[in-house]
Design a protein around this motif. Structure first.
Motif, PDB file in Angstrom:
ATOM      1  N   ARG A  46       0.819  -1.218   0.000  1.00  0.00           N
ATOM      2  CA  ARG A  46       0.000   0.000   0.000  1.00  0.00           C
ATOM      3  C   ARG A  46       0.851   1.267   0.000  1.00  0.00           C
ATOM      4  O   ARG A  46       0.567   2.220  -0.727  1.00  0.00           O
ATOM      5  N   PHE A  47       1.933   1.281   0.799  1.00  0.00           N
ATOM      6  CA  PHE A  47       2.863   2.415   0.755  1.00  0.00           C
ATOM      7  C   PHE A  47       3.479   2.539  -0.636  1.00  0.00           C
ATOM      8  O   PHE A  47       3.630   3.636  -1.175  1.00  0.00           O
ATOM      9  N   SER A  48       3.846   1.396  -1.215  1.00  0.00           N
ATOM     10  CA  SER A  48       4.467   1.389  -2.546  1.00  0.00           C
ATOM     11  C   SER A  48       3.526   1.995  -3.583  1.00  0.00           C
ATOM     12  O   SER A  48       3.949   2.791  -4.432  1.00  0.00           O
ATOM     13  N   GLU A  49       2.254   1.633  -3.501  1.00  0.00           N
ATOM     14  CA  GLU A  49       1.286   2.142  -4.469  1.00  0.00           C
ATOM     15  C   GLU A  49       1.126   3.647  -4.369  1.00  0.00           C
ATOM     16  O   GLU A  49       1.122   4.360  -5.388  1.00  0.00           O
ATOM     17  N   VAL A  50       0.972   4.152  -3.146  1.00  0.00           N
ATOM     18  CA  VAL A  50       0.811   5.597  -2.977  1.00  0.00           C
ATOM     19  C   VAL A  50       2.073   6.318  -3.443  1.00  0.00           C
ATOM     20  O   VAL A  50       2.002   7.342  -4.137  1.00  0.00           O
ATOM     21  N   ALA A  51       3.248   5.783  -3.089  1.00  0.00           N
ATOM     22  CA  ALA A  51       4.519   6.400  -3.501  1.00  0.00           C
ATOM     23  C   ALA A  51       4.618   6.467  -5.022  1.00  0.00           C
ATOM     24  O   ALA A  51       5.017   7.499  -5.592  1.00  0.00           O
ATOM     25  N   ASN A  52       4.254   5.386  -5.697  1.00  0.00           N
ATOM     26  CA  ASN A  52       4.312   5.368  -7.167  1.00  0.00           C
ATOM     27  C   ASN A  52       3.283   6.309  -7.786  1.00  0.00           C
ATOM     28  O   ASN A  52       3.564   6.988  -8.785  1.00  0.00           O
ATOM     29  N   ASN A  53       2.104   6.357  -7.186  1.00  0.00           N
ATOM     30  CA  ASN A  53       1.076   7.286  -7.675  1.00  0.00           C
ATOM     31  C   ASN A  53       1.552   8.730  -7.575  1.00  0.00           C
ATOM     32  O   ASN A  53       1.357   9.537  -8.494  1.00  0.00           O
ATOM     33  N   LEU A  54       2.181   9.055  -6.453  1.00  0.00           N
ATOM     34  CA  LEU A  54       2.647  10.424  -6.245  1.00  0.00           C
ATOM     35  C   LEU A  54       3.832  10.755  -7.149  1.00  0.00           C
ATOM     36  O   LEU A  54       3.971  11.893  -7.611  1.00  0.00           O
ATOM     37  N   ALA A  55       4.689   9.770  -7.397  1.00  0.00           N
ATOM     38  CA  ALA A  55       5.833  10.010  -8.285  1.00  0.00           C
ATOM     39  C   ALA A  55       5.366  10.417  -9.680  1.00  0.00           C
ATOM     40  O   ALA A  55       6.031  11.213 -10.364  1.00  0.00           O
ATOM     41  N   GLN A  56       4.233   9.894 -10.093  1.00  0.00           N
ATOM     42  CA  GLN A  56       3.700  10.215 -11.416  1.00  0.00           C
ATOM     43  C   GLN A  56       3.285  11.679 -11.542  1.00  0.00           C
ATOM     44  O   GLN A  56       3.173  12.203 -12.649  1.00  0.00           O
ATOM     45  N   ILE A  57       3.075  12.337 -10.404  1.00  0.00           N
ATOM     46  CA  ILE A  57       2.764  13.770 -10.446  1.00  0.00           C
ATOM     47  C   ILE A  57       3.932  14.607  -9.907  1.00  0.00           C
ATOM     48  O   ILE A  57       3.750  15.762  -9.529  1.00  0.00           O
ATOM     49  N   GLY A  58       5.135  13.978  -9.848  1.00  0.00           N
ATOM     50  CA  GLY A  58       6.334  14.745  -9.525  1.00  0.00           C
ATOM     51  C   GLY A  58       6.717  14.823  -8.069  1.00  0.00           C
ATOM     52  O   GLY A  58       7.404  15.758  -7.654  1.00  0.00           O
ATOM     53  N   VAL A  59       6.328  13.825  -7.263  1.00  0.00           N
ATOM     54  CA  VAL A  59       6.627  13.829  -5.829  1.00  0.00           C
ATOM     55  C   VAL A  59       7.663  12.746  -5.504  1.00  0.00           C
ATOM     56  O   VAL A  59       7.461  11.569  -5.839  1.00  0.00           O
ATOM     57  N   ASN A  60       8.759  13.127  -4.862  1.00  0.00           N
ATOM     58  CA  ASN A  60       9.732  12.166  -4.348  1.00  0.00           C
ATOM     59  C   ASN A  60       9.232  11.574  -3.035  1.00  0.00           C
ATOM     60  O   ASN A  60       8.448  12.205  -2.317  1.00  0.00           O
ATOM     61  N   SER A  61       9.717  10.382  -2.705  1.00  0.00           N
ATOM     62  CA  SER A  61       9.350   9.794  -1.417  1.00  0.00           C
ATOM     63  C   SER A  61      10.457   8.884  -0.906  1.00  0.00           C
ATOM     64  O   SER A  61      11.300   8.416  -1.673  1.00  0.00           O
ATOM     65  N   ILE A  62      10.408   8.659   0.402  1.00  0.00           N
ATOM     66  CA  ILE A  62      11.314   7.699   1.040  1.00  0.00           C
ATOM     67  C   ILE A  62      10.528   6.949   2.104  1.00  0.00           C
ATOM     68  O   ILE A  62       9.718   7.527   2.822  1.00  0.00           O
ATOM     69  N   ARG A  63      10.743   5.646   2.154  1.00  0.00           N
ATOM     70  CA  ARG A  63      10.162   4.824   3.208  1.00  0.00           C
ATOM     71  C   ARG A  63      11.269   3.974   3.813  1.00  0.00           C
ATOM     72  O   ARG A  63      12.140   3.480   3.106  1.00  0.00           O
ATOM     73  N   MET A  64      11.240   3.850   5.141  1.00  0.00           N
ATOM     74  CA  MET A  64      12.358   3.233   5.857  1.00  0.00           C
ATOM     75  C   MET A  64      11.895   2.091   6.755  1.00  0.00           C
ATOM     76  O   MET A  64      10.751   2.055   7.192  1.00  0.00           O
ATOM     77  N   GLY A  65      12.811   1.128   6.996  1.00  0.00           N
ATOM     78  CA  GLY A  65      12.538   0.015   7.901  1.00  0.00           C
ATOM     79  C   GLY A  65      13.157   0.282   9.261  1.00  0.00           C
ATOM     80  O   GLY A  65      14.347   0.577   9.364  1.00  0.00           O
ATOM     81  N   PHE A  66      12.362   0.159  10.315  1.00  0.00           N
ATOM     82  CA  PHE A  66      12.832   0.470  11.667  1.00  0.00           C
ATOM     83  C   PHE A  66      13.579  -0.712  12.302  1.00  0.00           C
ATOM     84  O   PHE A  66      13.537  -1.833  11.783  1.00  0.00           O
TER      85      PHE A  66
END
Length: 270
Positions: A46-66
């Motif tokens: 689900r995080f991956s999907e939102v990140a990819n959706n946002l990248a398509q409109i020019g948004v960078n993202s980072i997700r990290m493992g604790f």
């Protein structure tokens, strides 16, 4: 758009596993994704999907493992709110130092305990103006029932933690025993996410299942009540969803709704 899986050195000199989705745009907005207790940085895709959706409109993202989660090489004993916040800070600074980020358009999405961390983080980082809380554990202390911590009796855990520095804990999510650091128990009481929500003046979407018995639905209403200074806020209650938003019981239409609502909100307000 491109995706990179790398490790970033934490302030504790440990390796944080991260996924960076690059939008391929100069001066791009940034979203941080913050996973839940004993989960991973992709949160069932689900995080991956939102990140990819946002990248398509020019948004960078980072997700990290604790620590002790995901691909982290650390022991779970190092999973504390303060260590997790430190890792979020490290990843945020990495993005600022290595990418051309539009600091006027910063956001976060936090799932469950990640929602708690997000709410605490934005108290110290008021530049973040759009957040998403997915079943966010944003209650003060241990929630409505102060006797329990994620389904386990708190007092025996606290007693053992006082003696040993940790408590043995049966993790209901995967039925394995793990060690809960005394500092995590202390952090739950000393770091109040509602303070961050009270001060927050940006945009917020709060998503919750009406059948969640891990972080109950009332918590979403607590979040909304405390977001009293938010510029724009939206509550999305997903019918029939438990804490997994369909991932645990093969109702992926619930996850699709979660992803769609979050993507739409961030597209409008980030």
């Amino acid at each position: 758009m491109s995706e990179r899986n790398i490790t970033i050195k934490s302030n504790r000199d440990t390796d944080i596993p991260v996924t960076i989705v690059e939008a391929g745009k100069e001066n791009a907005p940034l979203v941080l994704f913050v996973h839940g207790f004993k989960a991973d940085r992709h949160e069932g895709g689900r995080f991956s999907e939102v990140a990819n959706n946002l990248a398509q409109i020019g948004v960078n993202s980072i997700r990290m493992g604790f620590p002790g989660c995901d691909e982290s090489k650390e022991d779970f004993i190092n999973y504390t709110l303060k260590n997790n916040l430190d890792d979020i800070e490290t990843c945020y600074k990495y993005m600022l130092e290595n990418y051309n980020i539009d600091t006027k358009h910063l956001g976060m999405v936090g799932y469950s305990m990640g929602g708690r961390l997000t709410s605490i983080f934005v108290k110290e980082h008021k530049e973040f103006k759009t957040i998403g809380l997915w079943a966010g554990a944003v209650y003060k202390g241990f929630g409505g029932n102060e006797e329990y911590f994620i389904g386990a009796k708190l007092e025996p855990m606290r007693k053992q933690a006082d003696e040993l520095g940790y408590a043995e804990f049966l993790n209901a999510f995967d039925n394995t025993y793990i060690k809960i650091n005394k500092e995590l128990i202390d952090d739950m009481e000393s770091l109040n996410p509602l303070e961050g929500l009270n001060e927050y003046d940006g945009n917020a979407i709060v998503c919750h299942g009406d059948n969640d018995d891990t972080v109950v639905l009332d918590t979403a209403y607590i979040a909304m009540d405390n977001l009293k200074n938010a510029r724009n806020k939206k509550l999305v209650v997903i019918n029939g969803a438990n804490h997994g938003f369909g991932l645990w019981d093969d109702h992926m239409e619930q996850s699709h709704e979660l992803v769609e609502e979050t993507t739409k909100f961030f597209k409008e307000y980030l």
